[in-house]
Design an enzyme around this catalytic site. Structure first.
Site, PDB file in Angstrom:
ATOM      1  N   GLY A 121       0.794  -1.212  -0.096  1.00  0.00           N
ATOM      2  CA  GLY A 121       0.045   0.060  -0.025  1.00  0.00           C
ATOM      3  C   GLY A 121       0.880   1.280   0.073  1.00  0.00           C
ATOM      4  O   GLY A 121       0.466   2.273  -0.671  1.00  0.00           O
ATOM      5  N   THR A 122       1.918   1.393   0.804  1.00  0.00           N
ATOM      6  CA  THR A 122       2.872   2.429   0.984  1.00  0.00           C
ATOM      7  C   THR A 122       3.375   2.865  -0.309  1.00  0.00           C
ATOM      8  O   THR A 122       3.368   4.086  -0.946  1.00  0.00           O
ATOM      9  CB  THR A 122       3.730   2.346   1.881  1.00  0.00           C
ATOM     10  OG1 THR A 122       3.225   1.785   3.140  1.00  0.00           O
ATOM     11  CG2 THR A 122       4.880   3.443   1.886  1.00  0.00           C
ATOM     12  N   ASN A 147      -8.513   3.665   8.183  1.00  0.00           N
ATOM     13  CA  ASN A 147      -7.909   2.765   8.827  1.00  0.00           C
ATOM     14  C   ASN A 147      -8.178   2.728  10.210  1.00  0.00           C
ATOM     15  O   ASN A 147      -8.139   1.520  10.725  1.00  0.00           O
ATOM     16  CB  ASN A 147      -6.420   2.436   8.401  1.00  0.00           C
ATOM     17  CG  ASN A 147      -5.837   3.702   8.402  1.00  0.00           C
ATOM     18  OD1 ASN A 147      -5.981   4.639   7.727  1.00  0.00           O
ATOM     19  ND2 ASN A 147      -4.790   3.746   9.103  1.00  0.00           N
ATOM     20  N   ALA A 190      -1.531  -6.732   0.024  1.00  0.00           N
ATOM     21  CA  ALA A 190      -2.021  -8.163   0.344  1.00  0.00           C
ATOM     22  C   ALA A 190      -2.106  -8.636   1.480  1.00  0.00           C
ATOM     23  O   ALA A 190      -3.283  -9.425   2.024  1.00  0.00           O
ATOM     24  CB  ALA A 190      -0.825  -9.279  -0.553  1.00  0.00           C
ATOM     25  N   HIS A 191      -1.222  -7.903   2.477  1.00  0.00           N
ATOM     26  CA  HIS A 191      -1.234  -8.589   3.923  1.00  0.00           C
ATOM     27  C   HIS A 191      -2.538  -8.055   4.557  1.00  0.00           C
ATOM     28  O   HIS A 191      -2.643  -8.338   5.777  1.00  0.00           O
ATOM     29  CB  HIS A 191      -0.002  -8.271   4.744  1.00  0.00           C
ATOM     30  CG  HIS A 191       0.133  -6.571   5.045  1.00  0.00           C
ATOM     31  ND1 HIS A 191      -0.058  -6.187   6.442  1.00  0.00           N
ATOM     32  CD2 HIS A 191       0.649  -5.750   4.434  1.00  0.00           C
ATOM     33  CE1 HIS A 191       0.049  -4.989   6.359  1.00  0.00           C
ATOM     34  NE2 HIS A 191       0.351  -4.563   5.285  1.00  0.00           N
ATOM     35  N   THR A 217      12.945  -7.258 -10.800  1.00  0.00           N
ATOM     36  CA  THR A 217      12.457  -8.814 -10.899  1.00  0.00           C
ATOM     37  C   THR A 217      11.329  -9.009 -10.099  1.00  0.00           C
ATOM     38  O   THR A 217      11.381  -8.490  -8.879  1.00  0.00           O
ATOM     39  CB  THR A 217      13.704  -9.466 -10.615  1.00  0.00           C
ATOM     40  OG1 THR A 217      14.876  -9.189 -11.350  1.00  0.00           O
ATOM     41  CG2 THR A 217      13.290 -11.085 -10.705  1.00  0.00           C
ATOM     42  N   CYS A 238       1.473   7.314  23.881  1.00  0.00           N
ATOM     43  CA  CYS A 238       2.061   8.058  24.621  1.00  0.00           C
ATOM     44  C   CYS A 238       3.507   8.272  24.441  1.00  0.00           C
ATOM     45  O   CYS A 238       4.017   7.300  23.626  1.00  0.00           O
ATOM     46  CB  CYS A 238       1.835   7.339  25.814  1.00  0.00           C
ATOM     47  SG  CYS A 238       0.624   7.777  26.898  1.00  0.00           S
TER      48      CYS A 238
END
Ligand code: PLP
Length: 371
Positions: A69-70, A148, A197-198, A234, A321
């Site tokens: 995603g990043t 999220n 995917a994760h 690759t 914190c």
């Protein structure tokens, strides 16, 4: 251990894992080579691309594999800015993931303009908010499909139509939504979509970016000709196959998963109410099934997290914190949650592998800690 932090990451599907193994051990050929040994991985790559495309109703040529995603978010924000000689404005929201926000900060440092829309207290970016900020010099609008931290689902189709009416591109960070709710890129009308995917029971470090054919965006990485010469390097065939397998598995079971997870969510919230625990549920009425952001007045989210951890339960907070003060998350700040509620906020995220007994144990532990 009870895992209730599925918005952070999910357990790898066993089917996906098994589908990955041959590409790690035996069929390790480089897809760019012309010999016969490279044929099988090349075919696996094409099949995975087609499977993923089918899951979101895209064309296989519109799926570009990334490291997650990043990377997909960085590619969209930077790649569409760099492709635009006019240096048009980017519009996003103040409660996006940092992968979007920090990419926007990076292009601002290069002289590009970025506007940040504020969500409502229910965590929605409204059509009116976008209409008041957009102009014909807007190049890109990027609004997440679902938040999220609080799970709120955005009116993507409506926002996309506004962007297109002004000649701007529309991207959605759908990392929390793909594999969890039905996504159809044609129906939504969007130009780009990020996924990881994760978050849908696939392996870590792999994701994809959907780029509608004809969308102007510069390449992410220069080098070899992989990903149509737009993202060189690759290919990670095993992870790509694992991602496609996990996504297909989730999409085939999407209705059953939504029903199961929504019932668990309802069970958890009812048990808290029955125990006379007072709480605020963040994110409004339309949230991703399983993402439950709860605020408890006068409580300390971080302390709840650690007490839950001692009970063997993994959850997350909305505040962290540091040595001096409690840092309220940018999401809770953006929805204007008052400081005492924000400090007492936790996120429980239920996944398809959670059971009724686990949800009951989570609720019992939470009630005990709060009381
Ligand atoms: N966007 C959103 C909405 C997310 O929730 C996350 C992960 O938490 C990301 C992007 C980043 O995804 P990845 O972990 O694959 O880099």
């Amino acid at each position: 251990m009870i895992y209730a932090d599925n918005a952070a990451t999910t357990q790898l599907s066993k089917t996906a894992f098994e589908a990955m193994v041959p590409w790690l051990l035996d069929e390790y050929g480089n897809t760019s080579q012309p010999y016969a040994f490279a044929r099988k991985p090349k075919k696996a790559l094409a099949e995975a691309r087609a499977t993923i495309a089918e899951c979101i109703n895209a064309h296989p040529d519109e799926i570009f594999f990334t490291s997650g995603g990043t990377e997909s978010d960085n590619w969209v924000i930077k790649g569409s800015a760099f492709a635009d000689a006019q240096k048009g404005t980017t519009i996003t929201s103040a409660f996006e993931h940092h992968a979007i926000l920090r990419s926007c900060a990076a292009i601002e440092r290069l002289g590009y303009q970025v506007a940040y829309l504020m969500p409502t207290t229910d965590g929605i970016i409204t059509a009116d908010a976008l209409k008041s900020a957009i102009s014909d010099t807007t190049r890109l609008v990027s609004i997440m499909y679902a938040n999220n931290e609080i799970g709120s689902i955005q009116p993507i189709r409506e926002l996309c139509d506004i962007a297109h009416a002004h000649g701007a591109l529309f991207h959605t960070d759908a990392v929390q939504a793909v594999g969890h709710v039905k996504i159809d890129v044609q129906e939504l009308g969007i130009d780009m979509l990020s996924a990881s995917a994760h978050k849908f029971n696939g392996p870590k470090g792999i994701g994809f970016l959907y780029i509608r054919k004809g969308t102007e965006i510069s390449s992410y990485a220069d080098g070899g000709a992989q990903e149509n010469a737009h993202r060189a390097g690759t290919e990670n065939v095993a992870s790509i196959v694992g991602m496609a397998t996990a996504l297909k598995e989730n999409c085939e079971a999407i209705t059953a998963n939504v029903v199961k997870i929504s019932a668990l969510e309802h069970r958890l919230l009812s048990a808290l109410s029955d125990a006379n625990i007072s709480f605020v549920r963040n994110g409004g009425k339309k949230t991703i099934p399983g993402i439950i952001s709860l605020s408890f007045e006068g409580a300390d989210g971080e302390a709840i997290l650690h007490r839950m951890d001692l009970c063997g339960i993994c959850i997350s907070t909305g505040a962290a914190c540091n040595s001096k003060d409690t840092e309220i998350s940018h999401v809770l700040k953006a929805i204007n949650l008052n400081k005492t509620l924000a400090k007492g906020t936790i996120r429980i995220s239920i996944g398809k592998n959670n059971t009724t007994a686990e949800v009951d144990a989570i609720t019992a532990a939470l009630i005990k800690i709060l009381k």
